[in-house]
Structures are given as C-alpha cells and as structure tokens.
Design a protein around this motif. Sequence first.
Motif, short mmCIF file in Angstrom:
data_model
loop_
_atom_site.label_atom_id
_atom_site.label_comp_id
_atom_site.label_asym_id
_atom_site.label_seq_id
_atom_site.Cartn_x
_atom_site.Cartn_y
_atom_site.Cartn_z
N MET A 195 0.84 -1.18 0.00
CA MET A 195 0.00 0.00 0.00
C MET A 195 0.88 1.24 0.00
SD MET A 195 -3.06 -0.52 2.63
CE MET A 195 -3.98 -2.00 2.69
N SER A 196 0.66 2.05 -0.96
CA SER A 196 1.47 3.25 -1.08
C SER A 196 0.82 4.44 -0.39
CB SER A 196 1.74 3.57 -2.55
OG SER A 196 0.50 3.78 -3.21
N ASN A 197 -0.50 4.39 -0.21
CA ASN A 197 -1.22 5.51 0.39
C ASN A 197 -1.29 5.30 1.91
OD1 ASN A 197 -2.96 7.50 1.18
ND2 ASN A 197 -4.44 7.14 -0.45
N PRO A 198 -0.62 6.11 2.72
CA PRO A 198 -0.64 5.92 4.17
C PRO A 198 -2.02 6.14 4.79
CG PRO A 198 0.74 7.80 3.57
CD PRO A 198 0.28 7.18 2.32
N VAL A 199 -2.83 6.99 4.20
CA VAL A 199 -4.18 7.22 4.72
C VAL A 199 -5.03 5.97 4.55
CG1 VAL A 199 -6.29 8.60 4.47
CG2 VAL A 199 -4.05 9.71 4.31
N LEU A 200 -4.93 5.34 3.38
CA LEU A 200 -5.66 4.10 3.12
C LEU A 200 -5.17 2.99 4.05
CD1 LEU A 200 -7.84 2.89 1.33
CD2 LEU A 200 -6.05 2.25 -0.30
N HIS A 201 -3.89 2.91 4.26
CA HIS A 201 -3.32 1.91 5.17
C HIS A 201 -3.84 2.14 6.60
CE1 HIS A 201 -0.47 -0.89 6.85
NE2 HIS A 201 -0.04 0.05 7.70
N ALA A 202 -3.88 3.38 7.05
CA ALA A 202 -4.38 3.71 8.39
C ALA A 202 -5.86 3.35 8.52
CB ALA A 202 -4.16 5.20 8.68
N PHE A 203 -6.63 3.58 7.46
CA PHE A 203 -8.05 3.23 7.48
C PHE A 203 -8.24 1.73 7.70
CE2 PHE A 203 -11.63 1.49 5.06
CZ PHE A 203 -12.69 2.05 5.77
N PHE A 204 -7.55 0.92 6.91
CA PHE A 204 -7.69 -0.54 7.03
C PHE A 204 -7.15 -1.04 8.37
CE2 PHE A 204 -8.06 -0.37 2.32
CZ PHE A 204 -9.30 -0.98 2.24
N LEU A 205 -6.09 -0.45 8.85
CA LEU A 205 -5.55 -0.81 10.16
C LEU A 205 -6.57 -0.49 11.26
CD1 LEU A 205 -3.08 -1.87 11.67
CD2 LEU A 205 -2.29 0.49 11.86
N GLY A 206 -7.19 0.67 11.19
CA GLY A 206 -8.21 1.06 12.17
C GLY A 206 -9.43 0.16 12.12
N ARG A 207 -9.85 -0.17 10.91
CA ARG A 207 -11.02 -1.05 10.77
C ARG A 207 -10.72 -2.43 11.34
NH1 ARG A 207 -13.71 -2.52 5.06
NH2 ARG A 207 -12.06 -4.09 5.07
N ALA A 208 -9.54 -2.98 11.06
CA ALA A 208 -9.16 -4.29 11.58
C ALA A 208 -9.08 -4.25 13.11
CB ALA A 208 -7.83 -4.73 10.98
N PHE A 209 -8.52 -3.17 13.63
CA PHE A 209 -8.43 -3.00 15.08
C PHE A 209 -9.83 -3.01 15.71
CE2 PHE A 209 -8.59 -0.12 18.74
CZ PHE A 209 -7.70 -0.76 19.60
N GLU A 238 -12.60 -4.32 14.53
CA GLU A 238 -13.22 -5.65 14.40
C GLU A 238 -12.68 -6.61 15.47
OE1 GLU A 238 -12.38 -6.83 10.40
OE2 GLU A 238 -14.04 -5.65 9.55
N VAL A 239 -11.37 -6.63 15.63
CA VAL A 239 -10.76 -7.52 16.62
C VAL A 239 -11.19 -7.13 18.03
CG1 VAL A 239 -8.57 -8.26 17.64
CG2 VAL A 239 -8.80 -8.14 15.16
N LEU A 240 -11.17 -5.85 18.33
CA LEU A 240 -11.59 -5.37 19.65
C LEU A 240 -13.04 -5.75 19.93
CD1 LEU A 240 -10.81 -3.80 22.18
CD2 LEU A 240 -11.59 -1.72 21.02
N SER A 241 -13.90 -5.58 18.95
CA SER A 241 -15.31 -5.93 19.10
C SER A 241 -15.48 -7.42 19.38
CB SER A 241 -16.07 -5.54 17.83
OG SER A 241 -17.41 -5.95 17.91
N GLU A 242 -14.74 -8.26 18.68
CA GLU A 242 -14.82 -9.71 18.90
C GLU A 242 -14.34 -10.08 20.29
OE1 GLU A 242 -12.59 -11.42 15.72
OE2 GLU A 242 -14.07 -10.89 14.20
N LYS A 243 -13.26 -9.46 20.76
CA LYS A 243 -12.72 -9.75 22.09
C LYS A 243 -13.71 -9.33 23.18
CE LYS A 243 -8.74 -11.34 20.78
NZ LYS A 243 -8.37 -12.72 20.92
N ILE A 244 -14.31 -8.18 23.01
CA ILE A 244 -15.29 -7.71 23.99
C ILE A 244 -16.49 -8.65 24.02
CG2 ILE A 244 -16.96 -5.87 24.49
CD1 ILE A 244 -14.81 -3.87 23.55
N GLU A 245 -16.94 -9.07 22.86
CA GLU A 245 -18.08 -9.99 22.77
C GLU A 245 -17.75 -11.31 23.46
OE1 GLU A 245 -20.68 -12.37 19.41
OE2 GLU A 245 -19.47 -10.66 18.79
#
Length: 102
Positions: free
Chosen positions: A1-15, A17-24
């Motif tokens: 990924m060359s676009n850091p904003v796009l990379h940050a978006f996907f990183l945040g979304r993955a974070f 999702e994982v956090l939501s699953e752990k809390i559940e």
Amino acid sequence: MSNPVLHAFFLGRAFAEVLSEKIEDTLTNALSDLGKFDAEQREQLRQFIEEVQTRAQRDVTQGNSVSTPGDDGADLQETIDDLRAEIARLKAELKNYRHQQV
C-alpha cells in the motif's frame, strides 16, 4: 500500500473488528459464568431445603418433640448456630464471587 491514509483506514477497521470480537467473547464468558454460579446456588438451596424437609419429616415420624424451656435445648441451639454459620459462610462466598466479577 502506497497511500498511508488508506493503510491507516484498514488498520483502524481491523483493530475495531478484533476489539469488538474480544469484547463480545469476554462478555459472553462472563454471562456464562454468572449463569453457572446462579444455577449452582439454586441447586444448593434446593438441596438444603430438601434436607431440612427430610429431617423435619423424620422427626415427625419418629415422634421427636421440640425442646421446651425446661428441657435441655442445647442440641436445638447448636443446630441453629450451625445454620447461622453456614448462612454467613455462603454470604461471604457470594460476596467474594461478586467482587471477583468486577
């Protein structure tokens, strides 16, 4: 990924999702443990009531009488003291359990 904003978006979304699953998972486990504890306490109470009723019925059948003030009421008082101690012990266990859940 060359676009850091796009990379940050996907990183945040993955974070998220994982956090939501752990809390559940954590909430599900906590509710499950609480349900098990409640069921165990209800079963212990049922057994206690059954034992009290069985002993009372046995005493009625055998014709045992309750101690009168002139009789030696030590056995009755000892039973009452034992029941009070058991109730106090169960209350302490319940309090400890509730504090562990917090």
